[in-house]
Design an enzyme around this catalytic site. Structure first.
Site, PDB file in Angstrom:
ATOM      1  N   ASP A  10      35.910  11.425  24.854  1.00  0.00           N
ATOM      2  CA  ASP A  10      36.305  12.355  25.771  1.00  0.00           C
ATOM      3  C   ASP A  10      37.659  11.923  26.303  1.00  0.00           C
ATOM      4  O   ASP A  10      37.754  10.941  27.086  1.00  0.00           O
ATOM      5  CB  ASP A  10      35.368  12.428  26.584  1.00  0.00           C
ATOM      6  CG  ASP A  10      35.866  13.825  27.816  1.00  0.00           C
ATOM      7  OD1 ASP A  10      36.914  14.338  27.845  1.00  0.00           O
ATOM      8  OD2 ASP A  10      34.973  14.138  28.747  1.00  0.00           O
TER       9      ASP A  10
ATOM     10  N   ASP B 214      43.463  17.913  24.942  1.00  0.00           N
ATOM     11  CA  ASP B 214      41.742  17.619  25.097  1.00  0.00           C
ATOM     12  C   ASP B 214      41.064  17.616  23.865  1.00  0.00           C
ATOM     13  O   ASP B 214      41.248  18.330  23.042  1.00  0.00           O
ATOM     14  CB  ASP B 214      41.300  18.597  26.270  1.00  0.00           C
ATOM     15  CG  ASP B 214      39.821  17.999  26.771  1.00  0.00           C
ATOM     16  OD1 ASP B 214      39.639  17.011  26.779  1.00  0.00           O
ATOM     17  OD2 ASP B 214      39.006  19.198  26.704  1.00  0.00           O
TER      18      ASP B 214
END
Ligand SMILES: *[C@@H]1O[C@H](CO)[C@@H](O)[C@H](O)[C@H]1NC(C)=O
Ligand SMILES: *[C@@H]1O[C@H](CO)[C@@H](O)[C@H](O)[C@H]1NC(C)=O
Ligand SMILES: *[C@@H]1O[C@H](CO)[C@@H](O)[C@H](O)[C@H]1NC(C)=O
Ligand SMILES: *[C@@H]1O[C@H](CO)[C@@H](O)[C@H](O)[C@H]1NC(C)=O
Length: 429
Positions: free
Chosen positions: A112, A310
Site C-alpha cells: 500500500d 495509489d
C-alpha cells in the site's frame, strides 16, 4: 483414518494460506514478486470464483470506500467512511512475500503506497484470520516498551503494562497492535530489526489478511527504516490479473532501476506527508486536451486537493468536472451512439469499439495510456467499459487518484530523495 483426514485438513489449510506451489520461485537481490490477490497464485482470492461482472462491480465498490478513505485522510476528517449495505472489503490489490522472524515465517503482505505502517497479524489476535505470525517461535522477536524512541513516532500510543501499544483505523476497520520488532527478509535482503505493529485485535473487513506493507514515506515506514539499504527508492510493475504469468515485481533500492524513464515532480502535502502527490496539469483524449476547470486538478496543500498515485485503488477516479470532460470527449471519439452503464461505470458499449488513447499530462511528463489500460471487457466480450469513474460525491472530494489498472504494465519509480516519480512502459510478466 482419523489421522488421514486430519492430515488432509492441515494440508488444505496450509495450501490455502501460502502461494500456489507452482508460483513459489526464488526471489533474487532486492526484487520481490508482486501478485494480484485474484491471481491463480494467490491464496487470498475468493474461494468461489466470481463472475466477471461480480468481480468488476466488487472492485469498484471497494474502490469507492478506499477513495473515500484516502479523501478523508487528506481532509483530516475524523469520519471513517462506512460502506452501506453489505460489508465491503477494501484491502489493497497486490501482495508480496515477506519472511519474518528467526526461523522465518512467510506472510503475504498487501502493498500500500498510501500508508506508512506495516502490521502483521500476530498470535493471540482477536478478529484476525487464521494465518498469524507466531511470535513465540521467533528467537529474534521482541515487543518495544513505551519508552522506546520508536514509540514516539506512533500516533496516539498508549502504555499497556510497559509495552507500546496503539489503536488506529484503516479504511472501515479498527485495529489494536503492539509495537514490535523482529528480523524481516525481503527477497534476498535481511533487515535485522524491523519495527512493525503486531496486531492484537481487529474489527471490520478492511484489514489485509496477512498484513500490510506500507510503502509511504513517513517516519516509521519501511522506506524510513531502510534508508541506508534502499535510499528511499523503489519501483513496481503491476501485472494485470488476467496476465498469463500473474506476477510483476517490486524492486527496492536504486540498483537496477530503469535509466530511460520520464519523470515528474513528487509533491508533499504536509497534512499527509506519506501520500505520493504529483502535479496533474491536463488530460488529453486522443489529440485533444479536454477542458477541465483548473481547480479540479490543482494541488492545494491546505485543502488536500490534488492528484496521487495509489497502488491500492483499482480504477482511476477523477473529481467530477474532470471526469465528465474526459468521458464526454471519449464518447464523442468512439462515435457509438448506444452508451450503456454497468454499476458505477457510465461509459460502456455492447458493440466492439475503437477507443482513443488518454494522456495524463503531468509537469514534465506525459503518460499516454493504450486501450489495455483504459478498457475492461467482459469475458464473453459482450460489454466493454471505460475503466474510470468520477470520485465519490458523498465526501467533499478533492482528490484525483491514478489507480492500479491504469498503472499496469508500466514501471512506476518512486525516487523520494530526488522528489520525483517516473513512469515507463514495461511488460510486467
Ligand atoms: C502484546 O502486548 C500485551 C501487553 O501489552 C501482551 O499481553 C501480549 O502478549 C503482546 N502480544 C504479543 C504477540 O507479544
Ligand atoms: C484500544 O483498543 C483496545 C481493544 O479494542 C481497547 O481495549 C483499548 O481501550 C483501546 N485504547 C484506546 C486508547 O482507545
Ligand atoms: C441500445 O442498447 C440497448 C441495450 O443493450 C438495446 O436494447 C438497443 O436495441 C440498442 N439500440 C440501438 C439503436 O442499437
Ligand atoms: C505533453 O503534451 C502536450 C500537448 O500535446 C505538449 O504540449 C507538451 O509539451 C507535452 N509535455 C511533455 C513533457 O512532453
Amino acid at each position: 483414518m482419523k489421522t488421514l483426514v486430519l492430515c488432509l485438513v492441515i494440508l488444505s489449510i496450509s495450501q490455502a494460506q501460502g502461494l500456489n506451489p507452482k508460483c513459489e520461485t526464488q526471489e533474487h537481490a532486492s526484487t520481490l514478486k508482486v501478485f494480484h490477490i485474484y491471481s491463480p497464485c494467490s491464496p487470498l482470492k475468493p474461494s468461489k470464483p466470481l463472475s466477471w461482472e461480480e468481480d468488476v462491480l466488487s472492485m469498484l465498490a471497494k474502490d469507492q470506500s478506499r477513495v473515500q478513505y484516502l479523501s478523508s485522510l487528506v481532509a483530516k476528517k475524523s469520519m471513517v467512511p462506512v460502506a452501506s449495505g453489505r460489508q465491503i472489503v477494501q484491502s489493497p490489490t497486490y501482495i508480496v512475500r515477506a519472511r519474518i522472524g528467526t526461523p522465518p515465517q512467510t506472510m503475504l503482505m498487501a502493498m500500500d503506497t498510501s500508508n506508512d505502517a506495516a502490521w502483521i497479524p500476530c498470535n493471540g489476535c482477536l478478529g484476525c484470520s487464521s494465518k498469524v505470525f507466531n511470535t513465540a517461535k521467533s528467537t529474534t522477536f521482541n515487543n518495544l516498551g513505551c519508552h522506546a524512541p520508536q514509540c514516539k513516532q506512533v500516533r496516539n500510543p498508549t502504555c499497556g503494562g510497559g509495552a507500546c501499544v496503539f489503536n488506529m483505523t484503516y479504511g472501515s476497520s479498527s485495529i489494536a497492535a503492539n509495537l514490535s520488532q523482529d528480523a524481516i527478509t525481503l527477497a534476498a535482503d535481511p533487515i535485522p530489526s524491523y519495527v512493525f505493529g503486531c496486531l492484537q485485535k481487529t474489527a471490520g473487513s478492511s484489514v489485509p489478511q496477512q498484513g500490510l506493507m506500507g510503502l509511504g514515506r513517513g517516519p516509521l515506514s519501511l522506506l524510513s527504516q531502510t534508508k541506508n539499504l534502499y535510499k528511499s527508492t523503489f519501483s513496481y510493475c503491476l501485472p494485470s490479473f488476467r496476465s498469463p504469468k500473474f506476477s510483476g515485481s517490486l524492486r527496492l533500492g536504486p540498483t537496477g532501476q530503469p535509466l530511460r524513464i520520464k519523470y515528474t515532480q513528487l509533491l508533499k502535502n504536509p497534512r499527509r506527508p506519506s501520500l505520493y502527490f504529483v502535479n496533474l496539469i491536463g488530460i488529453r483524449v486522443g489529440r485533444r486536451i479536454v477542458d477541465i476547470p483548473p481547480n479540479a486538478l490543482a494541488f492545494n496543500p491546505s485543502t488536500g486537493a490534488g492528484t496521487i498515485f495509489d497502488s491500492g485503488t483499482v480504477f482511476t477516479r477523477l473529481v467530477e468536472p474532470a471526469y465528465v470532460a474526459v468521458r464526454n470527449e471519449f464518447r464523442r471519439r468512439v462515435k457509438v451512439a448506444n452508451v450503456t452503464s454497468l454499476g458505477g461505470f457510465d461509459t460502456c458499449y455492447t458493440v466492439p469499439i475503437v477507443a482513443p488513447t488518454i494522456t495524463f499530462m503531468f509537469t514534465g511528463m506525459n503518460v499516454t495510456l493504450p486501450q489495455e489500460n483504459l478498457l475492461i471487457h467482459s469475458t464473453a466480450g459482450s460489454i466493454t467499459c471505460l475503466a474510470m469513474a468520477s470520485a465519490p460525491d458523498n465526501v467533499n472530494s478533492v482528490l484525483n487518484v491514478i489507480a492500479n489498472m491504469q498503472q499496469q504494465n508500466h514501471r512506476v519509480l518512486f525516487d523520494v530523495p530526488n522528489s520525483r516519480l517516473g513512469v515507463a512502459r514495461e511488460r510486467c510478466t
